[in-house]
Design a protein around this motif. Structure first.
Motif, PDB file in Angstrom:
ATOM      1  N   SER A   1       0.822  -1.203   0.000  1.00  0.00           N
ATOM      2  CA  SER A   1       0.000   0.000   0.000  1.00  0.00           C
ATOM      3  C   SER A   1       0.861   1.260   0.000  1.00  0.00           C
ATOM      4  O   SER A   1       0.453   2.298  -0.533  1.00  0.00           O
ATOM      5  CB  SER A   1      -0.914   0.012   1.230  1.00  0.00           C
ATOM      6  N   LEU A   2       2.040   1.174   0.588  1.00  0.00           N
ATOM      7  CA  LEU A   2       2.925   2.332   0.673  1.00  0.00           C
ATOM      8  C   LEU A   2       3.827   2.480  -0.550  1.00  0.00           C
ATOM      9  O   LEU A   2       4.405   3.539  -0.776  1.00  0.00           O
ATOM     10  CB  LEU A   2       3.798   2.229   1.929  1.00  0.00           C
ATOM     11  N   ARG A   3       3.946   1.423  -1.338  1.00  0.00           N
ATOM     12  CA  ARG A   3       4.815   1.460  -2.510  1.00  0.00           C
ATOM     13  C   ARG A   3       4.124   2.105  -3.712  1.00  0.00           C
ATOM     14  O   ARG A   3       2.906   2.199  -3.776  1.00  0.00           O
ATOM     15  CB  ARG A   3       5.231   0.046  -2.916  1.00  0.00           C
TER      16      ARG A   3
ATOM     17  N   TYR B   1       6.532  13.503   5.558  1.00  0.00           N
ATOM     18  CA  TYR B   1       6.684  12.285   6.345  1.00  0.00           C
ATOM     19  C   TYR B   1       7.832  11.413   5.830  1.00  0.00           C
ATOM     20  O   TYR B   1       8.044  11.300   4.619  1.00  0.00           O
ATOM     21  CB  TYR B   1       5.387  11.478   6.330  1.00  0.00           C
ATOM     22  N   ASN B   2       8.518  10.790   6.755  1.00  0.00           N
ATOM     23  CA  ASN B   2       9.597   9.856   6.431  1.00  0.00           C
ATOM     24  C   ASN B   2       8.983   8.459   6.328  1.00  0.00           C
ATOM     25  O   ASN B   2       8.886   7.737   7.325  1.00  0.00           O
ATOM     26  CB  ASN B   2      10.665   9.911   7.523  1.00  0.00           C
ATOM     27  N   ILE B   3       8.570   8.100   5.133  1.00  0.00           N
ATOM     28  CA  ILE B   3       7.825   6.856   4.931  1.00  0.00           C
ATOM     29  C   ILE B   3       8.787   5.726   4.564  1.00  0.00           C
ATOM     30  O   ILE B   3       9.605   5.864   3.660  1.00  0.00           O
ATOM     31  CB  ILE B   3       6.757   7.038   3.833  1.00  0.00           C
ATOM     32  N   LYS B   4       8.638   4.617   5.271  1.00  0.00           N
ATOM     33  CA  LYS B   4       9.459   3.438   5.010  1.00  0.00           C
ATOM     34  C   LYS B   4       8.558   2.366   4.414  1.00  0.00           C
ATOM     35  O   LYS B   4       7.520   2.028   4.985  1.00  0.00           O
ATOM     36  CB  LYS B   4      10.125   2.966   6.297  1.00  0.00           C
ATOM     37  N   LYS B   5       8.981   1.792   3.281  1.00  0.00           N
ATOM     38  CA  LYS B   5       8.091   0.953   2.479  1.00  0.00           C
ATOM     39  C   LYS B   5       8.547  -0.486   2.301  1.00  0.00           C
ATOM     40  O   LYS B   5       7.715  -1.365   2.086  1.00  0.00           O
ATOM     41  CB  LYS B   5       7.929   1.587   1.083  1.00  0.00           C
TER      42      LYS B   5
END
Length: 235
Positions: free
Chosen positions: A107-109, A222-226
């Motif tokens: 979902s985050l990719r 935001y620092n999003i980690k995927k």
């Protein structure tokens, strides 16, 4: 125009509040909350796709197979709702062998299909009440009697969820003087994946969906980690 929404959940988690149902002998499980959610979301014209293939052993699946199973389901969605429940994590299995972490990761990719790349989904964590109708296994309200801040026990979640909470690059903090300077509560939309109680979500479905869409519009903050495997190895 309705949204396309993906729902991630633990199918057989029975440690949740009993729903009122036609069959009083039926034990409510996580999947029953999805049925309620589907009715509420479709009422507003949204299209739903559901996660987790109950009982399928992920440990024997190759990455390409997981991508095939999840990619198409999540690719054209714009919002992912993750149902938080007391037994959503199987402590006997690695996180990479469980469905929810992969569903959140995808979902985050960004995914590409036929020359078109999808954007990162907006994501919200909906916290289900436990069998005693309590949310305190994850959310504890009014932990400070002066500013009424709340505590989220993010360490009880899958890592791909917890690392994408309280992940704003430039957070703002409460000015309440009753907190240690190094332990002040964050204020505003401090998480790319915010948490909301079930009772609060169903009381304002549209408002909550709009909330995560606004967060997504500000995604650069935001620092999003995927990458799931990188997260599991390093956090």
């Amino acid at each position: 125009m309705g949204r396309k929404i993906f729902i991630s959940y633990k199918y057989k988690d029975a440690n949740v509040r009993q729903l009122e149902q036609d069959n009083p002998y039926h034990q409510t499980i996580g999947r029953d909350y999805v049925d309620v959610l589907q009715i509420l979301l479709e009422k507003y014209g949204n299209n739903i796709n559901k996660g987790e293939k109950d009982g399928e052993d992920m440990s024997v699946l190759e990455d390409a197979t997981i991508q095939s199973l999840l990619g198409d389901k999540i690719y054209d969605s714009s919002i992912t709702l993750v149902l938080i429940s007391p037994n959503m994590k199987d402590p006997l299995l690695p996180e990479t062998d469980q469905w929810i972490p992969w569903e959140v990761s995808y979902s985050l990719r960004e995914q590409s299909r036929n020359g078109r790349t999808s954007k990162t989904n907006a994501v919200m964590a909906i916290v289900l009440p436990d069998a005693n109708n309590s949310y305190e296994y994850y959310i504890k309200e009014h932990t400070c009697p002066y500013c009424n801040s709340r505590t989220l026990f993010t360490g009880r979640l899958f890592k791909v969820l917890s690392v994408n909470m309280f992940n704003r690059y430039y957070p703002t903090f409460s000015t309440c003087i009753h907190h240690d300077a190094n332990n002040r509560p964050e204020t505003g939309e401090c998480s790319y994946i915010p948490s909301v109680k079930w009772i609060d979500f169903i009381s304002d479905v549209e408002g909550n969906l709009q909330r995560v869409e606004r967060i997504k519009e500000n995604i650069e903050a935001y620092n999003i980690k995927k990458n799931l495997k990188t997260i599991v190895e390093n956090y």
